[in-house]
Design an enzyme around this catalytic site. Structure first.
Site, mmCIF file in Angstrom:
data_model
loop_
_atom_site.group_PDB
_atom_site.id
_atom_site.type_symbol
_atom_site.label_atom_id
_atom_site.label_comp_id
_atom_site.label_asym_id
_atom_site.label_seq_id
_atom_site.Cartn_x
_atom_site.Cartn_y
_atom_site.Cartn_z
ATOM 1 N N SER A 15 0.941 -1.191 -0.084
ATOM 2 C CA SER A 15 -0.018 -0.039 -0.055
ATOM 3 C C SER A 15 0.973 1.428 -0.024
ATOM 4 O O SER A 15 1.741 1.456 1.049
ATOM 5 C CB SER A 15 -0.848 -0.161 1.231
ATOM 6 O OG SER A 15 -1.405 1.193 1.479
ATOM 7 N N HIS A 40 -1.568 -1.246 -3.978
ATOM 8 C CA HIS A 40 -2.809 -0.877 -3.211
ATOM 9 C C HIS A 40 -3.001 0.595 -3.334
ATOM 10 O O HIS A 40 -1.738 1.016 -2.566
ATOM 11 C CB HIS A 40 -2.964 -1.704 -1.983
ATOM 12 C CG HIS A 40 -4.274 -1.437 -1.498
ATOM 13 N ND1 HIS A 40 -5.349 -2.367 -1.854
ATOM 14 C CD2 HIS A 40 -4.593 -0.715 -0.607
ATOM 15 C CE1 HIS A 40 -6.372 -2.089 -0.976
ATOM 16 N NE2 HIS A 40 -6.057 -1.198 -0.230
ATOM 17 N N ASP A 42 -4.930 3.568 -1.451
ATOM 18 C CA ASP A 42 -5.808 3.998 -0.604
ATOM 19 C C ASP A 42 -6.551 5.344 -0.955
ATOM 20 O O ASP A 42 -5.787 6.518 -0.893
ATOM 21 C CB ASP A 42 -5.394 3.861 0.684
ATOM 22 C CG ASP A 42 -4.987 2.285 1.408
ATOM 23 O OD1 ASP A 42 -5.894 1.564 1.593
ATOM 24 O OD2 ASP A 42 -4.011 2.170 1.810
ATOM 25 N N MET A 44 -8.886 8.153 0.264
ATOM 26 C CA MET A 44 -9.891 8.679 1.392
ATOM 27 C C MET A 44 -10.419 9.810 1.060
ATOM 28 O O MET A 44 -9.793 10.783 0.731
ATOM 29 C CB MET A 44 -8.710 8.366 2.780
ATOM 30 C CG MET A 44 -8.456 7.328 2.898
ATOM 31 S SD MET A 44 -7.382 7.348 4.511
ATOM 32 C CE MET A 44 -6.638 5.642 4.330
ATOM 33 N N HIS A 73 -8.930 1.537 -3.658
ATOM 34 C CA HIS A 73 -9.484 1.146 -2.426
ATOM 35 C C HIS A 73 -10.317 2.451 -2.050
ATOM 36 O O HIS A 73 -9.614 3.057 -1.452
ATOM 37 C CB HIS A 73 -8.690 0.613 -1.310
ATOM 38 C CG HIS A 73 -9.446 0.139 -0.004
ATOM 39 N ND1 HIS A 73 -8.759 -0.130 1.371
ATOM 40 C CD2 HIS A 73 -10.749 0.121 0.287
ATOM 41 C CE1 HIS A 73 -9.567 -0.368 2.115
ATOM 42 N NE2 HIS A 73 -10.928 -0.104 1.546
ATOM 43 N N GLY A 149 -8.976 4.228 7.756
ATOM 44 C CA GLY A 149 -8.565 5.510 7.871
ATOM 45 C C GLY A 149 -7.146 5.984 7.995
ATOM 46 O O GLY A 149 -6.746 7.052 7.336
ATOM 47 N N PHE A 150 -6.311 5.233 8.502
ATOM 48 C CA PHE A 150 -4.953 5.409 8.861
ATOM 49 C C PHE A 150 -4.005 4.397 8.511
ATOM 50 O O PHE A 150 -4.450 2.989 8.778
ATOM 51 C CB PHE A 150 -4.731 5.925 10.165
ATOM 52 C CG PHE A 150 -5.571 7.481 10.570
ATOM 53 C CD1 PHE A 150 -4.886 8.459 10.439
ATOM 54 C CD2 PHE A 150 -6.776 7.072 11.083
ATOM 55 C CE1 PHE A 150 -5.658 9.638 10.415
ATOM 56 C CE2 PHE A 150 -7.459 8.447 11.379
ATOM 57 C CZ PHE A 150 -6.736 9.694 11.072
ATOM 58 N N GLY A 151 -2.560 4.603 8.378
ATOM 59 C CA GLY A 151 -1.826 3.237 8.184
ATOM 60 C C GLY A 151 -1.267 3.065 9.672
ATOM 61 O O GLY A 151 -1.381 3.931 10.620
ATOM 62 N N GLY A 152 -0.600 1.924 9.545
ATOM 63 C CA GLY A 152 0.230 1.550 10.909
ATOM 64 C C GLY A 152 -0.702 1.102 12.077
ATOM 65 O O GLY A 152 0.038 1.230 13.186
ATOM 66 N N GLY A 183 -5.057 -4.452 6.930
ATOM 67 C CA GLY A 183 -4.545 -3.752 8.176
ATOM 68 C C GLY A 183 -3.696 -4.586 8.945
ATOM 69 O O GLY A 183 -3.995 -5.731 9.584
ATOM 70 N N GLY A 184 -2.616 -4.272 9.410
ATOM 71 C CA GLY A 184 -1.788 -4.826 10.444
ATOM 72 C C GLY A 184 -1.123 -6.129 9.880
ATOM 73 O O GLY A 184 -0.609 -6.941 10.486
ATOM 74 N N GLY A 204 1.281 -2.090 4.430
ATOM 75 C CA GLY A 204 2.028 -0.877 4.206
ATOM 76 C C GLY A 204 3.004 -0.667 5.150
ATOM 77 O O GLY A 204 4.312 -0.785 4.667
ATOM 78 N N SER A 205 2.680 -0.428 6.553
ATOM 79 C CA SER A 205 4.086 -0.410 7.173
ATOM 80 C C SER A 205 4.854 -1.462 7.382
ATOM 81 O O SER A 205 6.250 -1.121 7.448
ATOM 82 C CB SER A 205 3.430 0.090 8.964
ATOM 83 O OG SER A 205 2.399 1.043 8.727
#
Length: 227
Positions: A15, A40, A42, A44, A73, A149-152, A183-184, A204-205
């Site tokens: 991502s 990916h 994102d 928003m 997404h 809504g947020f990464g990490g 996510g995660g 992502g992270s």
């Protein structure tokens, strides 16, 4: 480099939300060289989720940078208003939220009419049954394992049971549909997600935030997935 084949059982979709945007082209090319299957994106709008990120202009800019599949997404209200613009920009698939599309079946049909792959995302607190009526028409289900809504963010362990349920639904109703998670996702959670039934992993992270760089992050995740 992770060998990339069309029939690879598990796929990685880095991502760009976690990428260094000042070096985005370089970072996208790096994960492509490292064996990523898709990118990916994102999207928003600051309403559906409390953040604002990318739009069709970035996709249009990104399209010549990579040969990889680009998936959008759409974490936005009224996604129908933007489907054509993303298609024109060069996106390959669009994922809309069951919670954000007012007439979900109509939205899915429009995505398909644009010759794109159609996906539906579902938030952690939304029951899997909400997918039941549209599942036969989908190319992909994206199960959120954090609140969007947020990464990490930290992985929500309780989503594993729902992923198992969605896996059963897909196997019964539409075996060709992919089950993706977002996510995660990292080397610790990936094996648990695989056991639950996931096959595509948005990272992502754990990739772009890896202290030793995206390539090492990709390799670590791939090892955990048995690639």
């Amino acid at each position: 480099m992770i060998p990339r084949t069309d029939d690879r059982r598990f796929k990685i979709a880095p991502s760009i939300l976690s990428a260094d945007l000042s070096r985005l082209a370089e970072q996208v090319r790096e994960v492509e060289a490292a064996g990523a299957d898709r990118i990916h994106v994102d999207v928003m709008d600051g309403r559906f989720v409390p953040n604002i990120t990318f739009g069709p202009v970035l996709v249009k800019w990104l399209r010549p940078v990579t040969t990889l599949h680009l998936e959008g997404h759409l974490m936005i209200h009224a996604p129908d208003d933007f489907l054509d613009a993303f298609a024109e920009a060069g996106i390959d698939s669009l994922i809309v939220h069951v919670e954000g599309a007012l007439h979900l079946n109509r939205t899915i049909q429009r995505i398909k009419a644009l010759n794109l792959r159609a996906g539906v995302a579902i938030n952690p607190a939304t029951p899997a049954v909400m997918l039941e009526e549209v599942l036969p028409d989908l190319d992909l289900v994206l199960a959120m394992t954090v609140n969007p809504g947020f990464g990490g963010q930290s992985f929500i362990t309780g989503t594993l049971k729902k992923i198992q349920t969605i896996r059963q639904m897909i196997d019964r109703e539409n075996p060709a549909c992919e089950l993706e998670v977002d996510g995660g996702v990292d080397a610790e959670t990936a094996p648990k997600l695989i056991e639950a039934g996931a096959r595509v992993f948005v990272a992502g992270s754990s990739v772009y935030g890896a202290p030793d760089g995206p390539t090492a992050g990709m390799q670590r995740l791939a090892r955990a997935m048995g690639l």
